[in-house]
Write a protein that holds these residues in place. Structure first.
Motif, short mmCIF file in Angstrom:
data_model
loop_
_atom_site.label_atom_id
_atom_site.label_comp_id
_atom_site.label_asym_id
_atom_site.label_seq_id
_atom_site.Cartn_x
_atom_site.Cartn_y
_atom_site.Cartn_z
N TYR A 29 -26.43 7.89 32.49
CA TYR A 29 -25.70 7.36 31.35
C TYR A 29 -25.02 6.03 31.65
CZ TYR A 29 -21.59 9.49 33.58
OH TYR A 29 -20.59 9.84 34.45
N TRP A 30 -24.94 5.20 30.61
CA TRP A 30 -24.28 3.90 30.70
C TRP A 30 -22.86 4.05 30.21
CZ3 TRP A 30 -22.44 1.08 26.42
CH2 TRP A 30 -21.96 -0.21 26.72
N GLN A 31 -21.90 3.46 30.89
CA GLN A 31 -20.48 3.61 30.55
C GLN A 31 -19.90 2.28 30.08
OE1 GLN A 31 -18.11 5.98 33.28
NE2 GLN A 31 -16.56 4.43 33.23
N PRO A 32 -19.51 2.19 28.81
CA PRO A 32 -18.91 0.95 28.31
C PRO A 32 -17.50 0.77 28.85
CG PRO A 32 -18.81 2.64 26.64
CD PRO A 32 -19.57 3.23 27.79
N PRO A 33 -16.90 -0.40 28.63
CA PRO A 33 -15.52 -0.62 29.11
C PRO A 33 -14.58 0.44 28.54
CG PRO A 33 -16.51 -2.66 28.32
CD PRO A 33 -17.45 -1.57 27.94
N LEU A 34 -13.61 0.86 29.35
CA LEU A 34 -12.67 1.90 28.93
C LEU A 34 -11.75 1.41 27.83
CD1 LEU A 34 -11.56 3.38 32.37
CD2 LEU A 34 -13.37 4.15 30.86
N SER A 35 -11.50 2.29 26.86
CA SER A 35 -10.51 1.99 25.83
C SER A 35 -9.12 2.11 26.43
CB SER A 35 -10.67 2.97 24.66
OG SER A 35 -9.53 2.91 23.83
N PRO A 36 -8.17 1.27 26.06
CA PRO A 36 -6.82 1.37 26.61
C PRO A 36 -6.01 2.50 25.99
CG PRO A 36 -6.93 -0.41 25.02
CD PRO A 36 -8.33 0.10 25.17
N TYR A 37 -6.55 3.17 24.97
CA TYR A 37 -5.80 4.20 24.27
C TYR A 37 -6.46 5.57 24.47
CZ TYR A 37 -4.29 -0.08 21.98
OH TYR A 37 -3.83 -1.33 21.73
N CYS A 38 -5.64 6.60 24.34
CA CYS A 38 -6.22 7.95 24.47
C CYS A 38 -6.96 8.29 23.19
CB CYS A 38 -5.15 8.99 24.80
SG CYS A 38 -4.31 9.72 23.38
N PRO A 39 -8.08 9.02 23.28
CA PRO A 39 -8.90 9.32 22.10
C PRO A 39 -8.15 10.10 21.03
CG PRO A 39 -10.11 9.76 24.13
CD PRO A 39 -8.70 9.49 24.53
N THR A 40 -7.18 10.91 21.42
CA THR A 40 -6.43 11.69 20.42
C THR A 40 -5.65 10.77 19.49
OG1 THR A 40 -6.23 13.52 21.98
CG2 THR A 40 -4.74 13.53 20.09
N CYS A 41 -4.97 9.78 20.07
CA CYS A 41 -4.22 8.82 19.25
C CYS A 41 -5.16 8.00 18.36
CB CYS A 41 -3.38 7.90 20.13
SG CYS A 41 -1.94 8.69 20.88
N VAL A 42 -6.31 7.62 18.92
CA VAL A 42 -7.27 6.84 18.14
C VAL A 42 -7.75 7.65 16.94
CG1 VAL A 42 -9.55 5.77 18.17
CG2 VAL A 42 -8.01 5.46 20.10
N ARG A 43 -8.04 8.95 17.18
CA ARG A 43 -8.51 9.79 16.09
C ARG A 43 -7.45 9.98 15.02
NH1 ARG A 43 -10.14 13.57 19.04
NH2 ARG A 43 -8.40 15.01 18.81
N ARG A 44 -6.17 10.04 15.45
CA ARG A 44 -5.07 10.21 14.49
C ARG A 44 -4.64 8.89 13.86
NH1 ARG A 44 -0.44 12.40 17.65
NH2 ARG A 44 0.53 12.73 15.63
N ARG A 45 -5.26 7.78 14.32
CA ARG A 45 -4.99 6.44 13.79
C ARG A 45 -3.52 6.04 13.96
NH1 ARG A 45 -9.12 8.38 10.62
NH2 ARG A 45 -10.85 6.94 10.30
N ILE A 46 -2.99 6.31 15.18
CA ILE A 46 -1.63 5.87 15.50
C ILE A 46 -1.70 5.07 16.80
CG2 ILE A 46 -0.53 7.83 14.37
CD1 ILE A 46 -0.13 9.10 17.07
N ARG A 47 -0.70 4.26 17.03
CA ARG A 47 -0.68 3.42 18.22
C ARG A 47 -0.30 4.27 19.43
NH1 ARG A 47 -0.95 -1.82 19.19
NH2 ARG A 47 0.03 -2.70 21.03
N LEU A 63 0.00 18.36 21.79
CA LEU A 63 -1.44 18.20 21.90
C LEU A 63 -1.84 17.98 23.35
CD1 LEU A 63 -1.91 15.74 18.89
CD2 LEU A 63 -2.28 18.21 18.90
N VAL A 64 -3.08 18.35 23.67
CA VAL A 64 -3.59 18.09 25.01
C VAL A 64 -4.07 16.65 25.06
CG1 VAL A 64 -5.34 18.70 26.71
CG2 VAL A 64 -4.28 20.49 25.34
N CYS A 65 -3.42 15.83 25.87
CA CYS A 65 -3.79 14.42 25.98
C CYS A 65 -4.96 14.28 26.95
CB CYS A 65 -2.60 13.59 26.46
SG CYS A 65 -2.97 11.81 26.57
N PRO A 66 -6.11 13.77 26.51
CA PRO A 66 -7.27 13.64 27.39
C PRO A 66 -7.19 12.47 28.36
CG PRO A 66 -7.81 12.82 25.22
CD PRO A 66 -6.41 13.36 25.12
N GLY A 67 -6.11 11.68 28.28
CA GLY A 67 -6.00 10.53 29.17
C GLY A 67 -6.80 9.34 28.67
#
Length: 519
Positions: A29-47, A63-67
């Protein structure tokens, strides 16, 4: 087989969502650059505040923070073995549309495998053209074997309410992928239990995985990009996909002693699908709820012995509105123990752990599991079991899981910093209840996890070791699942390395590519 492809949340993911998945040789698998935000916050659309080791916003919400590392998702379906090894996903025509509403209603009524044979002449083109597809007589025999021998192995207690037999089997009439998955596991199970090898199962498995991959590839891509999935997947599609994934996961357990990694990829795929539907209003389907809860059992128990950094992220928990299901409260508490134990391990690795940081005491754990045991027994009353050996054995199964969970908690969360008498008391009851089972063949499917826990508690006791070895041998032979012999090999390795915590040995196994999944 399927492959894992890295997915990232946030802007980096959205920017690349329209591009096709990028894979290297043999599905690397190819790995793109890491997002600076945790996926949970991104999904909830909060900073996201990007705090370490987990963001404060996740912590405050419980919530369980996935890092902030990469997340892996199941996609593209490139085979890693068999005749499809190394190939990219080919174009396969979609199955024909569903029959009329009248036919659809008929398909959900209880039916036997024999009735499925009657429609074999009208098989979809994609199935008829499948190389080596069994003739009608063989197909009928395989479906009957699934009905009589396999469906009962996939639920806590087999009964007339078994949805694998009552709803999933008739659904295979309409869904080619699900039919292939059922025929594959049935043929493989027959080969294991009768010794008659067949070439059909692996090829059917590869074809089913390829077709599922084609369907789910775009769905997971849309999910990663944050798009609404309402127009991407309907309840009927979700049901056959989820049923196929669970069936294929079980198939992998029948094939080899080292099938955990392959089975785990199907579990991850099913987890991705269910989490995707949790963001839509498309999961309101009775069969989907049944399959979701089946996945929850599998997912939570599997997480107890898998230690990857994302193993406890986005786990499928029992649905809140299904709290009256047997073992639902037990499973929820067990998963909390698993999450807390991983947090302890991370803190200890960083040298910042303090025993006072644990969210519960050993007494709290005992009280919590005791309450969960009572809830399970009350919920089991709905099953209306006759007052015979099956009823008595079910009560013993509840006790078995209760004491296995306590021993698991003492080891992974408290590192046995509890009174030795408490540990030995649960171990003694666990072995007693296992030995007291009256009708073991009818409840073997419930024993792999608690027998594994029992096996980790007898490193200094040859008599108990012999008992566990007999139990796992019976489980593997009577259920027809070769994989459980691999669990026995692990326990024998543990017994020979006295003083090594089972969690440490399991981590070593996993690092070498051998996952331990005692489910």
């Amino acid at each position: 087989m399927n492959t894992l492809q890295s997915e990232q949340a946030g802007a980096a993911t959205q920017a690349s969502a329209s591009s096709p998945p990028t894979t290297g040789p043999q599905g690397a698998y190819w790995q793109p650059p890491l997002s600076p935000y945790c996926p949970t916050c991104v999904r909830r659309r909060i900073r996201c505040d990007r705090s370490l080791p987990k963001c404060i916003k996740c912590s405050k919400k419980g919530l369980v923070c996935p890092g902030y590392g990469p997340r892996l998702r199941w996609a593209n379906g490139i085979a890693v073995r068999g005749h499809l090894k190394g190939r990219t996903t080919p174009h396969i025509d979609k199955p024909p549309p569903k029959p009329s509403s009248t036919a659809s209603k008929d398909s959900t009524s209880p039916r036997s495998a024999t009735s499925l044979e009657q429609s074999s002449a009208a098989q979809p083109a994609s199935i008829v053209m499948f190389p080596g597809f069994p003739d009608p007589d063989t197909k009928s025999r395989l479906l009957e074997h699934y009905d009589k021998q396999i469906a009962g192995l996939m639920v806590w207690i087999d009964s007339e309410r078994n949805e694998y037999r009552r709803l999933v089997l008739p659904l295979a009439e309409q869904q080619p992928v699900l039919l292939l998955a059922i025929l594959a596991i049935s043929a493989q199970h027959l080969a294991v239990t009768t010794g008659k090898e067949m070439s059909f199962p692996a090829r059917a498995r590869d074809a089913a995985v390829t077709m599922i991959s084609k369907q789910i590839r775009d769905v997971t891509g849309q999910l990663a990009a944050g798009f609404d999935l309402d127009s991407q997947i309907d309840p009927d599609t979700a049901v056959w996909m989820l049923a196929s994934m669970l069936t294929l996961a079980n198939y992998e357990m029948t094939e080899t002693e080292t099938g955990a990694a392959a089975a785990d990829s199907h579990r991850q795929a099913a987890r991705t699908l269910v989490n995707a539907l949790a963001t839509t209003n498309r999961e309101n389907n009775a069969l989907f709820h049944f399959l979701r809860n089946q996945l929850s059992i599998y997912d939570i128990l599997a997480c107890t012995t898998i230690f990857g950094p994302l193993s406890t992220v986005e786990v499928i928990l029992p649905a809140p509105d299904h709290s009256n299901l047997i073992f639902s409260e037990f499973l929820s508490l067990l998963h909390k123990v698993t999450v807390w134990s991983r947090e302890r391990h991370e803190k200890e690795s960083s040298g910042i752990f303090n025993l006072a940081d644990l969210p519960i005491t050993s007494a709290d754990a005992r009280a919590g599991f005791e309450q969960a045991r009572g809830s399970t027994l009350m919920a089991a009353g709905l099953l209306e079991l006759p007052r015979d050996a099956r009823r008595r054995d079910f009560v013993r199964i509840v006790d078995i899981y209760h004491h296995a969970a306590l021993l698991y908690t003492y080891r992974v969360l408290f590192h046995c910093q509890v009174e030795p008498i408490e540990v030995e008391a649960s171990a003694m009851v666990l072995f007693e209840r296992l030995n007291q089972l009256e009708d073991k063949p009818s409840c073997l499917q419930n024993l792999p996890w608690p027998v594994f826990v029992a096996g980790t508690e007898c490193c200094e006791d040859p008599e108990r070791q012999a008992f566990i070895a007999r139990m796992y041998t019976d489980i593997a032979q009577d259920m027809g699942f070769k994989y459980y012999l691999g669990i026995l090999r692990f326990l024998q390795d543990l017994w020979s390395t006295k003083g090594t915590p089972w969690t440490e040995l399991a981590r070593r196994y996993e690092a070498s590519g051998k996952k331990i999944v005692a489910v």
